[in-house]
Design an enzyme around this catalytic site. Structure first.
Site, PDB file in Angstrom:
ATOM      1  N   SER A 245       0.842  -1.195   0.000  1.00 29.74           N
ATOM      2  CA  SER A 245       0.000   0.000   0.000  1.00 29.74           C
ATOM      3  C   SER A 245       0.879   1.248   0.000  1.00 29.74           C
ATOM      4  O   SER A 245       2.098   1.174   0.170  1.00 29.74           O
ATOM      5  CB  SER A 245      -1.012  -0.022   1.151  1.00 29.74           C
ATOM      6  OG  SER A 245      -0.356  -0.169   2.383  1.00 29.74           O
ATOM      7  N   TYR A 505     -11.431  -5.724  15.657  1.00 29.42           N
ATOM      8  CA  TYR A 505     -11.193  -6.200  14.294  1.00 29.42           C
ATOM      9  C   TYR A 505     -11.620  -7.659  14.220  1.00 29.42           C
ATOM     10  O   TYR A 505     -11.078  -8.503  14.934  1.00 29.42           O
ATOM     11  CB  TYR A 505      -9.702  -6.055  14.013  1.00 29.42           C
ATOM     12  CG  TYR A 505      -9.264  -6.435  12.616  1.00 29.42           C
ATOM     13  CD1 TYR A 505      -9.112  -5.460  11.643  1.00 29.42           C
ATOM     14  CD2 TYR A 505      -8.958  -7.759  12.289  1.00 29.42           C
ATOM     15  CE1 TYR A 505      -8.686  -5.797  10.369  1.00 29.42           C
ATOM     16  CE2 TYR A 505      -8.536  -8.094  11.013  1.00 29.42           C
ATOM     17  CZ  TYR A 505      -8.392  -7.109  10.066  1.00 29.42           C
ATOM     18  OH  TYR A 505      -7.959  -7.431   8.805  1.00 29.42           O
TER      19      TYR A 505
HETATM   20  C1  LIG Z   1      -4.402  -7.874   3.572  1.00 29.32           C
HETATM   21  C2  LIG Z   1      -4.829  -6.481   3.912  1.00 29.32           C
HETATM   22  C3  LIG Z   1      -4.466  -5.939   5.120  1.00 29.32           C
HETATM   23  C4  LIG Z   1      -4.874  -4.638   5.449  1.00 29.32           C
HETATM   24  N1  LIG Z   1      -4.471  -4.103   6.642  1.00 29.32           N
HETATM   25  C5  LIG Z   1      -4.801  -2.824   6.939  1.00 29.32           C
HETATM   26  C6  LIG Z   1      -4.348  -2.223   8.161  1.00 29.32           C
HETATM   27  O1  LIG Z   1      -3.650  -2.835   8.959  1.00 29.32           O
HETATM   28  N2  LIG Z   1      -4.713  -0.940   8.393  1.00 29.32           N
HETATM   29  C7  LIG Z   1      -5.454  -0.228   7.509  1.00 29.32           C
HETATM   30  O2  LIG Z   1      -5.719   0.939   7.757  1.00 29.32           O
HETATM   31  N3  LIG Z   1      -5.916  -0.775   6.378  1.00 29.32           N
HETATM   32  C8  LIG Z   1      -5.605  -2.042   6.057  1.00 29.32           C
HETATM   33  N4  LIG Z   1      -6.031  -2.595   4.882  1.00 29.32           N
HETATM   34  C9  LIG Z   1      -6.854  -1.803   3.965  1.00 29.32           C
HETATM   35  C10 LIG Z   1      -6.009  -0.984   2.950  1.00 29.32           C
HETATM   36  O3  LIG Z   1      -4.700  -1.485   2.876  1.00 29.32           O
HETATM   37  C11 LIG Z   1      -6.008   0.455   3.381  1.00 29.32           C
HETATM   38  O4  LIG Z   1      -7.283   1.015   3.171  1.00 29.32           O
HETATM   39  C12 LIG Z   1      -4.960   1.334   2.686  1.00 29.32           C
HETATM   40  O5  LIG Z   1      -4.924   2.567   3.326  1.00 29.32           O
HETATM   41  C13 LIG Z   1      -5.227   1.508   1.217  1.00 29.32           C
HETATM   42  O6  LIG Z   1      -4.035   1.947   0.637  1.00 29.32           O
HETATM   43  P1  LIG Z   1      -3.732   1.735  -0.891  1.00 29.32           P
HETATM   44  O7  LIG Z   1      -2.446   2.416  -1.143  1.00 29.32           O
HETATM   45  O8  LIG Z   1      -3.793   0.311  -1.261  1.00 29.32           O
HETATM   46  O9  LIG Z   1      -4.930   2.549  -1.528  1.00 29.32           O
HETATM   47  P2  LIG Z   1      -5.959   2.149  -2.660  1.00 29.32           P
HETATM   48  O10 LIG Z   1      -6.639   0.876  -2.296  1.00 29.32           O
HETATM   49  O11 LIG Z   1      -5.320   2.218  -3.983  1.00 29.32           O
HETATM   50  O12 LIG Z   1      -6.985   3.350  -2.532  1.00 29.32           O
HETATM   51  C14 LIG Z   1      -7.810   3.480  -1.417  1.00 29.32           C
HETATM   52  C15 LIG Z   1      -8.762   4.671  -1.622  1.00 29.32           C
HETATM   53  O13 LIG Z   1      -8.030   5.875  -1.633  1.00 29.32           O
HETATM   54  C16 LIG Z   1      -8.203   6.579  -2.856  1.00 29.32           C
HETATM   55  N5  LIG Z   1      -6.890   7.138  -3.190  1.00 29.32           N
HETATM   56  C17 LIG Z   1      -5.735   6.464  -3.341  1.00 29.32           C
HETATM   57  N6  LIG Z   1      -4.735   7.316  -3.612  1.00 29.32           N
HETATM   58  C18 LIG Z   1      -5.264   8.553  -3.634  1.00 29.32           C
HETATM   59  C19 LIG Z   1      -4.735   9.849  -3.875  1.00 29.32           C
HETATM   60  N7  LIG Z   1      -3.459  10.060  -4.116  1.00 29.32           N
HETATM   61  N8  LIG Z   1      -5.589  10.898  -3.837  1.00 29.32           N
HETATM   62  C20 LIG Z   1      -6.907  10.712  -3.566  1.00 29.32           C
HETATM   63  N9  LIG Z   1      -7.453   9.515  -3.337  1.00 29.32           N
HETATM   64  C21 LIG Z   1      -6.648   8.445  -3.362  1.00 29.32           C
HETATM   65  C22 LIG Z   1      -8.687   5.537  -3.833  1.00 29.32           C
HETATM   66  O14 LIG Z   1      -9.451   6.109  -4.875  1.00 29.32           O
HETATM   67  C23 LIG Z   1      -9.502   4.637  -2.935  1.00 29.32           C
HETATM   68  O15 LIG Z   1     -10.782   5.178  -2.744  1.00 29.32           O
HETATM   69  C24 LIG Z   1      -5.662  -3.900   4.538  1.00 29.32           C
HETATM   70  C25 LIG Z   1      -6.023  -4.466   3.313  1.00 29.32           C
HETATM   71  C26 LIG Z   1      -5.609  -5.739   3.001  1.00 29.32           C
HETATM   72  C27 LIG Z   1      -6.008  -6.325   1.681  1.00 29.32           C
END
Ligand SMILES: Cc1cc2nc3c(=O)[nH]c(=O)nc-3n(C[C@H](O)[C@H](O)[C@H](O)COP(=O)(O)OP(=O)(O)OC[C@H]3O[C@@H](n4cnc5c(N)ncnc54)[C@H](O)[C@@H]3O)c2cc1C
Length: 587
Positions: A245, A505
Site C-alpha cells: 500500500s 477487528y
Molecule cells: C491484507 C490487507 C491488510 C490490510 N491491513 C490494513 C491495516 O492494517 N490498516 C489499515 O488501515 N488498512 C488495512 N487494509 C486496507 C487498505 O490497505 C487500506 O485502506 C490502505 O490505506 C489503502 O491503501 P492503498 O495504497 O492500497 O490505496 P488504494 O486501495 O489504492 O486506494 C484506497 C482509496 O483511496 C483513494 N486514493 C488512493 N490514492 C489517492 C490519492 N493520491 N488521492 C486521492 N485519493 C486516493 C482511492 O481512490 C480509494 O478510494 C488492509 C487491506 C488488506 C487487503
C-alpha cells in the site's frame, strides 16, 4: 530510491546557524529525487502479494483438522481460479480520438489500455474482489490506466476528464477492502480512467529540525521507510497491507498502522497536504496546530478520491526506535485483557501496541503456531494455574523507543496486565508475531482455493460499550452465516487503543455457499454492519467507506453531516467526476 543531501550552501548552513544543536545530519534539510525500486517480484492479479509466495501450513499440522471440525466440514473442497488468458474484460469505451487526446495530455508512455493494466486496476483486495477476480468475469474495468509523473500532469488530466466527461479513480496500492478503487459505472460518463500515482514516489525533503518529511503521494510503504530509515527516521505507519500500500491511499482512507497506539493513525501524522481537485489546487498550511476555523486538511484526509487527487503531504516523522520489545501475556478472560489495556491507556504512558485476541482468535493463533510441543506444555501449565482453555486470551504487548521510555512504558503496561490476572508467556510469542505480521493475508488465498469464505471487518467504540459490542458482532456474524445453512466462526482482536476506547477487528470464516457466494458475503456484511450501527460502533475505524459501506454513511454522519460533505464535493468537483459511487454513495 536515493535521497540526496541538499548542498551545504543552500540550506544546511542556514539551519546549522539557526539550530546548531540537535542536528542529526550535516544539513538541516535533505532533498532529492528518487525513482521506483525494481519490482521485488510479480504481484498476483488474483490474490494477495507476491506470485512467488504462499502461506506455509506444512509446519502447522493441527490447522486443517481444527478448521474442518470447527466449520463442520467432512473434507476440504477445491475451488480453482481461472487463468489470466481466461479472464474476460469488456473492450475500452473510450474511442481512439479520446485516447489520443489523453496521450497528448499525459504522454503516451504513461497511458495504458493493456489487459493486464486494466485488470489490475479493476478491483481492490476485499473478499468479494478476490471472488470476482478468481472467476475472471470483470464487469467494470477502467477504460484506461494513466500514470502521471507530477502535479501539473494531474491538473491537466483532471481538466481533460472534466471537459470530456470521464470519471477518474485515484489508485495507490489497490489494497482497498471496501470497494474503494472500482471504476463504478455511472450514467452520463463516457468512460472511466484509473489514475495510478505510483510514479509520483519521491521523498522531496526531510526537515530534521521540525521532524517532517515532504513526500509525494505515490510512494509505497517499504520505499518510504527505506528512505527514512537510511537517515535514522521512521513514519511509524505499518498497516498489515504495508508492503503493497501507498502513502496517498493511507491518507485517503484514514488508515491505521499496527503500532498506531503509540504513533497515531495516519491523520495524526499529516502536517499538511496538497490536493489537486477538478476546481483547482488546495495547499494546507504547514503548521503544528491552528485555530483558523475547522481544519481543512482533516476534511481532505479520508476523502477517498471523491474530492480530488492527493499529490503530496508533509508527514511528521520520528527517530527510529533504539529498542523494541514484543512479548506475550495470557489473560483468564477477554474482560480482564480489556481492563488492562484501558488502565494502561489512561495512565498516560502509551506502549506501541496492546493487541488482545478474544478466546476464539487465541485458539486459531495456537493452531497456526508452528511450535506445537512448547505451546502444549505452556497450555498445560496455564491450566494448572486455573486458566480455562476456552476462555483464555492472548495479548501481544509491544514497546519501542529509547531505553528509558521503553522501560517506563513497559512497566506501566505489565503492571496493569498483572493486576488483571495476566501470565507472562515470554518474548517468543511477541517476536514471532513481529516477524510474521505481514504473512497472514497470504492464508486468505489458500482458504479461497479450498472454497472457504474469509473476510475481515472492523469498528471502534468507547470502553463502556466495547465488550457488549464485541459480543453482539460475533452473534450477528455467526447467525448470518448459519442463516444460509453452514457453520462459521467469527473471532476478533482489540487493537489501536485510545484514552477513551479502542477498535475491534473481526475475521470470519465459513464454508462458501456454492452458487450464492456473493449473496452470502452480502448477508453477513449487512448483518454485522447493522449490528455495529445499532450498538454504538463507528462504520469504520480504518478501512474507510468506499462502495461497500456507503449505504450506511447517512446513518453514520446524519442528514446534515452528509449534506455538508456533498456540498464540499459540489464545490471541488462540480461535475462529479471524482471516484463516483464511493464514500457519499450515489449522487
Ligand atoms: C491484507 C490487507 C491488510 C490490510 N491491513 C490494513 C491495516 O492494517 N490498516 C489499515 O488501515 N488498512 C488495512 N487494509 C486496507 C487498505 O490497505 C487500506 O485502506 C490502505 O490505506 C489503502 O491503501 P492503498 O495504497 O492500497 O490505496 P488504494 O486501495 O489504492 O486506494 C484506497 C482509496 O483511496 C483513494 N486514493 C488512493 N490514492 C489517492 C490519492 N493520491 N488521492 C486521492 N485519493 C486516493 C482511492 O481512490 C480509494 O478510494 C488492509 C487491506 C488488506 C487487503
Amino acid at each position: 530510491m536515493a535521497v540526496a543531501k541538499s548542498s551545504p550552501a543552500s540550506s544546511s548552513g542556514e539551519y546549522a546557524k539557526r539550530y546548531p544543536f540537535g542536528l542529526r545530519l550535516s544539513g538541516g534539510q535533505v532533498s532529492g529525487t528518487s525513482s521506483r525500486k525494481g519490482d521485488a517480484g510479480a504481484v498476483k492479479w488474483w490474490g494477495w502479494g507476491l506470485e512467488s509466495k504462499t502461506y506455509r501450513l506444512d509446519d502447522k499440522p493441527q490447522f486443517w483438522p481444527f478448521l474442518l471440525k470447527t466449520l463442520k466440514l467432512a473434507q476440504l473442497n477445491e475451488c480453482p481460479r481461472v487463468t489470466l488468458e481466461d479472464v474476460e474484460l469488456p473492450p475500452p469505451r473510450l474511442d481512439g480520438r479520446t485516447l489520443a487526446r489523453l496521450e497528448r495530455v499525459i504522454g503516451s508512455a504513461d497511458v495504458s489500455t493493456t489487459k493486464h493494466d486494466r485488470l489490475t486496476h479493476s478491483l481492490g483486495r476485499s473478499y468479494v474482489d478476490l471472488l470476482t477476480l478468481r472467476r475472471g468475469i470483470i464487469r467494470n474495468p477502467p477504460d484506461a490506466v494513466v500514470y502521471p509523473r507530477n502535479e501539473k500532469e494531474v491538473a491537466r488530466l483532471l481538466s481533460f476528464a472534466r471537459a470530456s466527461r470521464i470519471s477518474v479513480v485515484p489508485f495507490a496500492g489497490g489494497s482497498s477492502v471496501v470497494g474503494g478503487v472500482d471504476p463504478v459505472r455511472q450514467r452520463g460518463f463516457k468512460g472511466a480512467i484509473s489514475v495510478d500515482l505510483r510514479k509520483m514516489n519521491r521523498v522531496l525533503e526531510v526537515d530534521v529540525i521540525s521532524l517532517t518529511a515532504s513526500v509525494e503521494a505515490g510512494i509505497s510503504g517499504p520505499d518510504l521507510e527505506d528512505e527514512l530509515s537510511k537517515i535514522g527516521f521512521t513514519l511509524g505507519h505499518f498497516p498489515q497491507s504495508f508492503q503493497f500500500s501507498v502513502l496517498g491511499g493511507w491518507i485517503a482512507t484514514r488508515s491505521a498502522g499496527q503500532v498506531s497506539t503509540k504513533y497515531g493513525k495516519i491523520e495524526d501524522m499529516v502536517e499538511s497536504l496538497t490536493m489537486v481537485s477538478p476546481s483547482g489546487k488546495l495547499d494546507t498550511k504547514s503548521v503544528p496546530a491552528s485555530a483558523s476555523g475547522p481544519q481543512l486538511k482533516q476534511l481532505l484526509i479520508g476523502s477517498e478520491g471523491t474530492l480530488g487527487v492527493l499529490t503530496k503531504a508533509k508527514m511528521r516523522i520520528r527517530h527510529l526506535p533504539e529498542v523494541r520489545r514484543y512479548e506475550g501475556l495470557m489473560f483468564k478472560s477477554f474482560r480482564d485483557g480489556i481492563n488492562a489495556i484501558r488502565e494502561t491507556m489512561q495512565s498516560g504512558l502509551i506502549p506501541a501496541m496492546m493487541r488482545l485476541s478474544d478466546p476464539d482468535e487465541t485458539a486459531v493463533s495456537l493452531m497456526l503456531s508452528s511450535q506445537g510441543a512448547t505451546t502444549k506444555l505452556g497450555l498445560w501449565m496455564l491450566e494448572r494455574l486455573g486458566y480455562v482453555p476456552s476462555q483464555e486470551c492472548v495479548m501481544i504487548l509491544g514497546v519501542e523507543g529509547d531505553h528509558t521510555t521503553l522501560k517506563a512504558e513497559r512497566q506501566v503496561a505489565v503492571r496493569a496486565c498483572k493486576r488483571n490476572g495476566a501470565f507472562a508467556i515470554g518474548k517468543g510469542v511477541g517476536e514471532t508475531w513481529l516477524n510474521e505480521r505481514f504473512e497472514l493475508p497470504y492464508l486468505r488465498d489458500v482458504l479461497l482455493d479450498h472454497c472457504i469464505l474469509v473476510d475481515t471487518l472492523e469498528t471502534a467504540t468507547t470502553w463502556d460499550k466495547l465488550e457488549a459490542l464485541h459480543g453482539a458482532i460475533k452473534k450477528s456474524i455467526e447467525e448470518a452465516i448459519a442463516g444460509m445453512g453452514v457453520t462459521g466462526l467469527a473471532f476478533a482482536h482489540v487493537s489501536h487503543a485510545y484514552w477513551d476506547g479502542a477498535s475491534i477487528y473481526y475475521t470470519l470464516v465459513a464454508p462458501q455457499v456454492k452458487g450464492r457466494e456473493a449473496q452470502q458475503w452480502l448477508r453477513i456484511k449487512k448483518a454485522a454492519t447493522d449490528c455495529i450501527m445499532r450498538n454504538g460502533g463507528t462504520l469504520s475505524h480504518h478501512h474507510g467507506i468506499g462502495k461497500d459501506h456507503a449505504p450506511w454513511i447517512k446513518q453514520e454522519l446524519g442528514e446534515n453531516g452528509l449534506a455538508l460533505l456533498k456540498a464540499m464535493k459540489k464545490q471541488l468537483d462540480p461535475e462529479g467526476i471524482m471516484n463516483p459511487g464511493k464514500l457519499l454513495g450515489s449522487p
